[in-house]
Design a protein around this motif. Structure first.
Motif, PDB file in Angstrom:
ATOM      1  N   ILE A 182       0.878  -1.172   0.000  1.00 55.83           N
ATOM      2  CA  ILE A 182       0.000   0.000   0.000  1.00 55.83           C
ATOM      3  C   ILE A 182       0.911   1.217   0.000  1.00 55.83           C
ATOM      4  N   TRP A 183       0.777   2.058  -1.016  1.00 50.88           N
ATOM      5  CA  TRP A 183       1.641   3.230  -1.136  1.00 50.88           C
ATOM      6  C   TRP A 183       0.907   4.331  -1.875  1.00 50.88           C
ATOM      7  N   GLU A 184       1.640   5.371  -2.270  1.00 50.65           N
ATOM      8  CA  GLU A 184       0.983   6.571  -2.783  1.00 50.65           C
ATOM      9  C   GLU A 184       0.185   6.336  -4.062  1.00 50.65           C
ATOM     10  N   SER A 185       0.522   5.304  -4.832  1.00 51.42           N
ATOM     11  CA  SER A 185      -0.189   5.089  -6.089  1.00 51.42           C
ATOM     12  C   SER A 185      -1.537   4.402  -5.903  1.00 51.42           C
ATOM     13  N   ASN A 186      -1.761   3.762  -4.749  1.00 50.30           N
ATOM     14  CA  ASN A 186      -3.036   3.056  -4.588  1.00 50.30           C
ATOM     15  C   ASN A 186      -3.755   3.330  -3.273  1.00 50.30           C
ATOM     16  N   ILE A 187      -3.186   4.198  -2.414  1.00 50.05           N
ATOM     17  CA  ILE A 187      -3.799   4.400  -1.097  1.00 50.05           C
ATOM     18  C   ILE A 187      -5.188   5.020  -1.211  1.00 50.05           C
ATOM     19  N   ASP A 188      -5.411   5.851  -2.240  1.00 51.17           N
ATOM     20  CA  ASP A 188      -6.730   6.474  -2.401  1.00 51.17           C
ATOM     21  C   ASP A 188      -7.805   5.423  -2.658  1.00 51.17           C
ATOM     22  N   ALA A 189      -7.556   4.556  -3.622  1.00 49.46           N
ATOM     23  CA  ALA A 189      -8.523   3.507  -3.940  1.00 49.46           C
ATOM     24  C   ALA A 189      -8.616   2.483  -2.808  1.00 49.46           C
ATOM     25  N   PHE A 190      -7.481   2.194  -2.177  1.00 42.81           N
ATOM     26  CA  PHE A 190      -7.495   1.192  -1.117  1.00 42.81           C
ATOM     27  C   PHE A 190      -8.322   1.664   0.073  1.00 42.81           C
ATOM     28  N   SER A 191      -8.258   2.959   0.354  1.00 50.31           N
ATOM     29  CA  SER A 191      -9.073   3.521   1.433  1.00 50.31           C
ATOM     30  C   SER A 191     -10.561   3.327   1.146  1.00 50.31           C
ATOM     31  N   ASP A 192     -10.958   3.599  -0.098  1.00 47.49           N
ATOM     32  CA  ASP A 192     -12.359   3.407  -0.480  1.00 47.49           C
ATOM     33  C   ASP A 192     -12.748   1.934  -0.444  1.00 47.49           C
ATOM     34  N   PHE A 193     -11.814   1.072  -0.839  1.00 45.55           N
ATOM     35  CA  PHE A 193     -12.064  -0.370  -0.821  1.00 45.55           C
ATOM     36  C   PHE A 193     -12.294  -0.864   0.606  1.00 45.55           C
ATOM     37  N   VAL A 194     -11.414  -0.459   1.528  1.00 48.94           N
ATOM     38  CA  VAL A 194     -11.550  -0.880   2.922  1.00 48.94           C
ATOM     39  C   VAL A 194     -12.866  -0.367   3.507  1.00 48.94           C
ATOM     40  N   GLU A 195     -13.213   0.869   3.185  1.00 49.63           N
ATOM     41  CA  GLU A 195     -14.476   1.442   3.669  1.00 49.63           C
ATOM     42  C   GLU A 195     -15.674   0.643   3.153  1.00 49.63           C
ATOM     43  N   ALA A 196     -15.592   0.209   1.892  1.00 54.42           N
ATOM     44  CA  ALA A 196     -16.683  -0.588   1.316  1.00 54.42           C
ATOM     45  C   ALA A 196     -16.799  -1.941   2.014  1.00 54.42           C
ATOM     46  N   VAL A 197     -15.647  -2.537   2.354  1.00 52.77           N
ATOM     47  CA  VAL A 197     -15.662  -3.825   3.050  1.00 52.77           C
ATOM     48  C   VAL A 197     -16.223  -3.663   4.463  1.00 52.77           C
ATOM     49  N   VAL A 198     -15.886  -2.543   5.120  1.00 60.09           N
ATOM     50  CA  VAL A 198     -16.469  -2.240   6.435  1.00 60.09           C
ATOM     51  C   VAL A 198     -17.988  -2.203   6.335  1.00 60.09           C
ATOM     52  N   GLY A 199     -18.472  -1.636   5.228  1.00 64.77           N
ATOM     53  CA  GLY A 199     -19.912  -1.495   5.038  1.00 64.77           C
ATOM     54  C   GLY A 199     -20.671  -2.808   4.976  1.00 64.77           C
ATOM     55  N   VAL A 200     -19.961  -3.895   4.633  1.00 68.48           N
ATOM     56  CA  VAL A 200     -20.628  -5.208   4.597  1.00 68.48           C
ATOM     57  C   VAL A 200     -20.230  -6.051   5.810  1.00 68.48           C
ATOM     58  N   GLY A 201     -19.578  -5.396   6.795  1.00 67.41           N
ATOM     59  CA  GLY A 201     -19.270  -6.063   8.054  1.00 67.41           C
ATOM     60  C   GLY A 201     -18.138  -7.063   7.990  1.00 67.41           C
ATOM     61  N   LYS A 202     -17.168  -6.833   7.087  1.00 68.60           N
ATOM     62  CA  LYS A 202     -16.063  -7.780   6.942  1.00 68.60           C
ATOM     63  C   LYS A 202     -14.717  -7.073   7.072  1.00 68.60           C
ATOM     64  N   LYS A 203     -13.626  -7.852   6.961  1.00 65.81           N
ATOM     65  CA  LYS A 203     -12.279  -7.316   7.131  1.00 65.81           C
ATOM     66  C   LYS A 203     -11.405  -7.610   5.918  1.00 65.81           C
ATOM     67  N   VAL A 204     -10.331  -6.814   5.804  1.00 67.52           N
ATOM     68  CA  VAL A 204      -9.340  -6.989   4.740  1.00 67.52           C
ATOM     69  C   VAL A 204      -8.013  -7.390   5.371  1.00 67.52           C
ATOM     70  N   HIS A 205      -7.416  -8.469   4.883  1.00 72.44           N
ATOM     71  CA  HIS A 205      -6.063  -8.862   5.279  1.00 72.44           C
ATOM     72  C   HIS A 205      -5.108  -8.430   4.171  1.00 72.44           C
ATOM     73  N   GLN A 206      -4.112  -7.616   4.530  1.00 73.23           N
ATOM     74  CA  GLN A 206      -3.107  -7.164   3.565  1.00 73.23           C
ATOM     75  C   GLN A 206      -1.746  -7.701   3.976  1.00 73.23           C
ATOM     76  N   PHE A 207      -1.040  -8.301   3.023  1.00 74.25           N
ATOM     77  CA  PHE A 207       0.283  -8.865   3.275  1.00 74.25           C
ATOM     78  C   PHE A 207       1.284  -8.123   2.398  1.00 74.25           C
ATOM     79  N   GLY A 208       2.212  -7.408   3.016  1.00 73.49           N
ATOM     80  CA  GLY A 208       3.191  -6.652   2.246  1.00 73.49           C
ATOM     81  C   GLY A 208       3.577  -5.375   2.961  1.00 73.49           C
ATOM     82  N   ARG A 209       4.257  -4.511   2.236  1.00 73.80           N
ATOM     83  CA  ARG A 209       4.796  -3.300   2.842  1.00 73.80           C
ATOM     84  C   ARG A 209       3.777  -2.165   2.887  1.00 73.80           C
ATOM     85  N   LEU A 210       3.952  -1.301   3.872  1.00 71.62           N
ATOM     86  CA  LEU A 210       3.257  -0.018   3.929  1.00 71.62           C
ATOM     87  C   LEU A 210       4.322   1.031   3.641  1.00 71.62           C
TER      88      LEU A 210
END
Length: 388
Positions: A182-210
């Motif tokens: 997760i870095w500057e090229s995808n953090i905007d979309a990833f934030s929206d993605f995580v928010e959408a997953v929160v909306g359905v009551g689930k979680k996101v597992h991310q493996f890799g660097r911040l």
């Protein structure tokens, strides 16, 4: 013409992949890793495949009569690669709008080198489409090709995963997973993605660097992040054990007009080949995979469609259909064949007379680079000893 025939007809006796020998060098390591695996599988024991970088101690003769994969990039990962006339060079340009293959220009002009770039949308006029290959082009005038990345698995490995999906051997333990940074090229979309997953009551597992904005990312309550390197086997296991493993792309990668298209990442091909349903926010990906993926540019809608798909009775059939497409069309065996097709169409072949271009300049730079690498290693050794 097959890869084997190209070697025989041009009297080449080895493949050399140059640069990025370690995962920590650059993310392009994974491209070279996939090329190495595919070339070794295709060429078998008949042609040796070597992988070296600027730390090598090979003589110049080692680089003769070879098909050499290399890169043009700002970090100059090719400083100690000699350019000789009786070898063929396939040069990946990381950023064609800003970088020029100056080191290889004489080889390109002489007809024994060509550049290639990753697909970032329809190329400019003058490029010809490779027949029956979506998003693949070549230019005779520029001696350049445009290609997409692929999965790092070989066809028989995908077939083994297909059998696992048929048998249903993987237990689902992750709601949504993402293997990557997760870095500057995808953090905007990833934030929206995580928010959408929160909306359905689930979680996101991310493996890799911040890489950037770590505090922001760590503040997302529904994101579980594990900062560690994931090898190929574990990547496959995580993907198969996820209900959904989407290939999320940042909005900057998706800002071209729809008629032009956008960058297609290797992640989508990998995830499908590992045993996941194709889920994307990129229209170009959706089109390349015959519109068989779960797609929406709006990430909230994409997650909603994924949740709806999870209730489907056709999940296995949908995944298997995409896996068959990737197995047939989107491995590095396919990409190597496309490269050889371009080499033939552009009449790229080694010169008969052996010439080492810019020999003295190369030797001076090579000595300087080698000294710098050895000094760096010496300092690392001293630092390790002091810590002990």
């Amino acid at each position: 013409m097959s890869v084997e025939s190209y070697f025989i007809n041009n009297h080449l006796n080895k493949v050399i992949i140059y640069g990025y020998c370690r995962p920590e060098d650059h993310t392009h390591y994974w491209i070279h890793h996939a090329l190495f695996r595919a070339l070794t599988a295709v060429l078998g024991t008949e042609v040796k495949v070597e992988w070296v970088d600027n730390t090598h101690s090979k003589p110049i003769a080692f680089f003769e009569q070879a098909l050499i994969f290399t890169n043009v990039y700002k970090v100059k990962s090719d400083t100690r690669l000699p350019v000789v006339s009786n070898s063929v060079y396939l040069i990946h340009n990381h950023n064609p709008s800003k970088l020029q293959p100056l080191k290889y220009q004489r080889a390109i002009d002489s007809g024994h080198a060509m550049t290639y770039q990753v697909y970032r949308g329809q190329p400019e006029e003058g490029y010809l489409a490779i027949e029956n290959e979506f998003a693949h082009f070549y230019s005779k005038a520029k001696k350049d090709a445009v290609l997409t990345w692929a999965t790092d698995l070989l066809p028989h490995e995908i077939e083994a995963n297909i059998e696992k999906i048929r048998q249903g051997v993987s237990t689902k333990i992750y709601d949504y997973s993402f293997v990557g940074s997760i870095w500057e090229s995808n953090i905007d979309a990833f934030s929206d993605f995580v928010e959408a997953v929160v909306g359905v009551g689930k979680k996101v597992h991310q493996f890799g660097r911040l890489i950037k904005y770590r505090d922001v990312v760590r503040s997302w309550p529904s994101l579980i992040s594990e900062k560690r390197n994931i090898d190929l086997d574990e990547n496959q296991r995580i993907t198969r054990c996820s209900h959904i493993a989407p290939a999320i792309q940042g909005y900057k990668q998706l800002d071209s007009p729809k008629r032009k298209g956008n960058y297609i990442p290797c992640r989508i091909f990998k995830n499908i080949s590992y045993g996941a349903m194709g889920v994307t926010n990129n229209l170009s990906v959706h089109k390349m995979l015959n519109e068989k993926t779960i797609f929406d540019e709006n990430l909230s809608s994409m997650v909603a469609k994924a949740e709806q798909w999870l209730e489907s009775t056709r999940k296995t059939e949908d995944m298997l259909e995409l896996m068959e497409i990737v197995k047939r069309d989107h491995t590095y065996v396919n990409r190597i064949n496309s490269m050889v097709y371009c080499l033939n169409e552009l009449s790229i072949s080694p010169r008969r007379q052996r010439v080492h271009y810019d020999r003295w300049s190369f030797l001076a730079k090579s000595v300087k680079c080698r000294t710098k690498i050895l000094l760096k290693r010496f300092k690392q050794t001293l630092s390790f000893q002091n810590q002990s």
